[in-house]
Design a protein around this motif. Structure first.
Motif, PDB file in Angstrom:
ATOM      1  N   GLU B 232       0.811  -1.212   0.000  1.00  0.00           N
ATOM      2  CA  GLU B 232       0.000   0.000   0.000  1.00  0.00           C
ATOM      3  C   GLU B 232       0.846   1.265   0.000  1.00  0.00           C
ATOM      4  O   GLU B 232       0.594   2.194  -0.742  1.00  0.00           O
ATOM      5  N   GLY B 233       1.862   1.324   0.782  1.00  0.00           N
ATOM      6  CA  GLY B 233       2.683   2.541   0.798  1.00  0.00           C
ATOM      7  C   GLY B 233       1.960   3.675   1.498  1.00  0.00           C
ATOM      8  O   GLY B 233       0.769   3.605   1.768  1.00  0.00           O
ATOM      9  N   ASP B 234       2.712   4.696   1.783  1.00  0.00           N
ATOM     10  CA  ASP B 234       2.172   5.832   2.509  1.00  0.00           C
ATOM     11  C   ASP B 234       1.329   6.686   1.558  1.00  0.00           C
ATOM     12  O   ASP B 234       1.829   7.222   0.578  1.00  0.00           O
ATOM     13  N   ARG B 235       0.001   6.793   1.827  1.00  0.00           N
ATOM     14  CA  ARG B 235      -0.881   7.533   0.933  1.00  0.00           C
ATOM     15  C   ARG B 235      -0.483   8.993   0.836  1.00  0.00           C
ATOM     16  O   ARG B 235      -0.712   9.633  -0.181  1.00  0.00           O
ATOM     17  N   ARG B 236       0.096   9.523   1.907  1.00  0.00           N
ATOM     18  CA  ARG B 236       0.428  10.940   1.889  1.00  0.00           C
ATOM     19  C   ARG B 236       1.546  11.257   0.915  1.00  0.00           C
ATOM     20  O   ARG B 236       1.654  12.349   0.408  1.00  0.00           O
ATOM     21  N   LYS B 237       2.366  10.264   0.642  1.00  0.00           N
ATOM     22  CA  LYS B 237       3.521  10.539  -0.219  1.00  0.00           C
ATOM     23  C   LYS B 237       3.215  10.356  -1.696  1.00  0.00           C
ATOM     24  O   LYS B 237       4.090  10.497  -2.532  1.00  0.00           O
ATOM     25  N   GLU B 238       1.946  10.040  -2.009  1.00  0.00           N
ATOM     26  CA  GLU B 238       1.637   9.729  -3.400  1.00  0.00           C
ATOM     27  C   GLU B 238       1.944  10.888  -4.356  1.00  0.00           C
ATOM     28  O   GLU B 238       2.550  10.696  -5.405  1.00  0.00           O
ATOM     29  N   GLY B 239       1.499  12.090  -3.955  1.00  0.00           N
ATOM     30  CA  GLY B 239       1.703  13.248  -4.846  1.00  0.00           C
ATOM     31  C   GLY B 239       3.177  13.470  -5.135  1.00  0.00           C
ATOM     32  O   GLY B 239       3.598  13.657  -6.280  1.00  0.00           O
ATOM     33  N   ARG B 240       3.982  13.409  -4.059  1.00  0.00           N
ATOM     34  CA  ARG B 240       5.419  13.656  -4.231  1.00  0.00           C
ATOM     35  C   ARG B 240       6.058  12.583  -5.091  1.00  0.00           C
ATOM     36  O   ARG B 240       6.901  12.868  -5.939  1.00  0.00           O
ATOM     37  N   GLU B 241       5.620  11.331  -4.877  1.00  0.00           N
ATOM     38  CA  GLU B 241       6.189  10.237  -5.663  1.00  0.00           C
ATOM     39  C   GLU B 241       5.892  10.420  -7.142  1.00  0.00           C
ATOM     40  O   GLU B 241       6.733  10.164  -7.989  1.00  0.00           O
ATOM     41  N   GLU B 242       4.655  10.867  -7.407  1.00  0.00           N
ATOM     42  CA  GLU B 242       4.286  11.064  -8.811  1.00  0.00           C
ATOM     43  C   GLU B 242       5.162  12.111  -9.468  1.00  0.00           C
ATOM     44  O   GLU B 242       5.626  11.966 -10.599  1.00  0.00           O
ATOM     45  N   ARG B 243       5.406  13.210  -8.736  1.00  0.00           N
ATOM     46  CA  ARG B 243       6.224  14.293  -9.303  1.00  0.00           C
ATOM     47  C   ARG B 243       7.645  13.823  -9.548  1.00  0.00           C
ATOM     48  O   ARG B 243       8.230  14.073 -10.609  1.00  0.00           O
ATOM     49  N   ARG B 244       8.189  13.070  -8.589  1.00  0.00           N
ATOM     50  CA  ARG B 244       9.569  12.602  -8.769  1.00  0.00           C
ATOM     51  C   ARG B 244       9.684  11.668  -9.952  1.00  0.00           C
ATOM     52  O   ARG B 244      10.650  11.670 -10.701  1.00  0.00           O
TER      53      ARG B 244
END
Lengths: 320, 265
Positions: B232-244
């Motif tokens: 699942e991963g940390d839902r909060r980090k999704e936006g940042r992961e997408e940008r990276r």
């Protein structure tokens, strides 16, 4: 070849782009060098030429053990490192006294070289002429006098003309202020006489003075200002055919775009061509001739009857 | 030799400069040159501290705003302003060059006066040609001549640059006729804060959603992840992961373009 520098920031990237091959090139920088033995006269000559060529000139002070005609690799390295495609190398030896070698490069490789010996008796420096000089960075007027410069076969003098024109022409300009036409560099070659030594190339720099002449064009006077140098021609290294041809190529982008289908007449009129397609004659609009309209199955008799009817009608109309 | 005579008798017309004596010159070279060597200059050389130059006047009757040089005598007699020679001159005005094919006397017989007069003729002819053949524009800064392109073939210093192959996006954009828009710049007006903020970079608006304390979960994405068996991963980090990931993809594409263009050159 030097190691390729990868630019780390925008400034170094811009500097690298300036040095790379461009469509319209920058003014050529000249590098002035000395050999391990170099006479006073040659040093003064190099200083004067350096001041004439400012700001597009770099002067080295250290001595270099280079023999240009034997091994020019060191010169090629200097040319690439300093982004200088013109090199002036001064030396002095018993065999070749007061020798100045002019070297021209293409793609950081030696294109051609010309060795000239300065005449020590007639040499005069810039500082020996007591007058104000022209400003630095101005474009000089150039002139070449003498038949040797124009000879149809390529000889040392035509090469000298090409090199001097390249060296002194300064920046390429599409327009120039009249105030900027301040000085002229004049090269002359005496007539060649069989039996006597080869004629010297004499370089003189003059300030241009103009006076009112009472007519539409001014009267021009010249006043000597600059170094006075007489050169004797020495060794020559001509450019390789292929390299010279490559160097003289002009990029396609610089050629003016010719518009298609526009030509100029012999008289001078501008003539254009318009290409129309093939015309479909079936759909031509012509005059309506009602009498010519006939259905395909019509007999001759009906034609005749119709003709008589027409005639009768017309007579009746006339009678009325 | 003429130079010896100058040293002895003549008083120099010009003020002597103190620096000449400090100059290291070998004995065979004389110290001073007097201006009387150039015969044409005798009438007007008085004090050469200031550079004398009058603006060349194309129409003699027009009032020139530039003052005349103080030392010249107004010589309104008809001085020759044209030059005629047996072989005419050829010019390359783009390089301000004048070719004079007339033969000169052999080197032994050439004097300074000969050279000066030949040079004066060349200068006169060249200036005449420039003033008549080039279109003149008068600007508030001065009078400018438009020079034609140079005609003497001089070699370039570097070869003609090779055309780089187009990147994949450039090829696509050309095909579709897409042209880039340029006008906006980095800053944009952010309604929520009422300030002008950069779109990207330090404090850019593209990072706005990443630091939220409240993150909305997308139901469909969750289902797909659970079915796929992904962590699942940390839902909060999704936006940042997408940008990276977007940045990495862009870098990968740029490197591929470089490689393709590097191979071609």
């Amino acid at each position: 070849m030097l190691r390729q520098v990868k630019p780390r920031n925008a400034r170094s990237k811009r500097a690298l782009e300036k040095k790379s091959p461009l469509i319209t090139e920058n003014a050529k920088t000249t590098l002035f060098l000395r050999y391990s033995t170099c006479s006073e006269i040659v040093q003064l000559c190099l200083t004067d030429l350096h001041s004439l060529k400012r700001p597009f000139a770099v002067k080295f002070t250290k001595k270099n053990t280079i023999h240009p005609f034997e091994d020019p690799s060191s010169l090629e390295f200097f040319s690439e490192k300093n982004d200088a495609s013109l090199l002036v190398y001064g030396s002095h030896s018993k065999k070749r006294p007061h020798c100045v070698t002019f070297v021209r490069c293409f793609d950081w490789k030696i294109l051609d070289m010309l060795e000239l010996y300065i005449d020590s008796d007639t040499f005069r420096t810039l500082s020996q002429f007591k007058n104000a000089k022209a400003g630095a960075g101005l474009k000089p007027l150039l002139s070449f006098s003498g038949t040797a410069f124009e000879s149809p076969t390529a000889n040392a003098y035509t090469l000298a003309k090409s090199i001097f024109a390249d060296l002194f022409k300064g920046q390429d300009a599409s327009s120039i202020d009249v105030e900027g036409l301040q000085y002229m560099i004049h090269f002359s070659v005496g007539e060649e006489v069989d039996g006597q030594p080869a004629p010297k190339i004499q370089m003189r720099c003059y300030l241009i003075k103009t006076k009112k002449s009472g007519q539409s064009l001014p009267r021009v006077e010249v006043e000597e200002m600059g170094p006075r140098i007489d050169f004797r021609v020495g060794r020559v290294r001509e450019a390789e055919e292929g390299m010279m041809k490559e160097a003289l190529k002009r990029p396609k982008q610089l050629e003016p775009k010719t518009k298609k289908n526009i030509e100029t007449d012999i008289i001078g009129d501008k003539v254009g061509r318009i290409h129309l397609g093939k015309q479909d004659l079936g759909t031509l609009q012509t005059r309506k001739m009602k009498g010519l309209k006939r259905s395909r199955d019509a007999d001759d008799e009906t034609l005749v009857d119709e003709a008589i009817d027409d005639a009768k009608r017309s007579r009746l109309l006339d009678a009325e | 030799m003429a130079t010896v005579a100058f040293q002895q008798g003549l008083v120099p017309l010009l003020e002597t400069n103190g620096t000449s004596s400090e100059h290291d010159i070998p004995s065979e070279v004389p110290v001073e040159i007097t201006m009387s060597e150039a015969p044409e200059a005798t009438t007007d050389v008085v004090d050469d501290g200031a550079r004398e130059q009058s603006m060349p006047v194309t129409d003699a009757d027009a009032l020139s705003p530039v003052p005349q040089s103080t030392a010249t005598t107004t010589n309104n007699a008809r001085v020759p302003i044209t030059v005629t020679k047996p072989t005419p001159y050829t010019f390359d005005l783009g390089n301000l060059l004048c070719n004079d094919p007339n033969p000169l006397p052999p080197s032994a017989a050439l004097t300074e006066a000969d050279l000066a007069s030949t040079a004066r003729d060349c200068a006169q002819a060249l200036l005449n040609q420039l003033l008549t053949a080039c279109p003149i524009t008068r600007t508030p800064d001065g009078v400018a001549l438009t020079l034609p392109p140079p005609t003497t073939p001089l070699p370039r210093e570097k070869p003609i640059p090779v055309e780089k192959p187009m990147s994949k996006w450039q090829a696509f954009a050309n095909k579709k006729g897409i042209k880039g828009k340029k006008r906006e710049g980095k800053m944009e007006y952010d309604e929520a804060s009422g300030e002008w903020r950069p779109k990207w970079g330090y404090k850019g608006t593209n990072k706005d959603g990443e630091g939220d304390w409240l993150v909305e979960i997308d139901e469909k994405k969750e289902k797909r992840k659970r079915e796929g068996g992904e962590d699942e991963g940390d839902r909060r980090k999704e936006g940042r992961e997408e940008r990276r990931e977007r940045v990495k993809r862009n870098d990968r594409r740029m490197r591929a373009n470089e490689k393709r263009s590097g191979k071609a050159t």
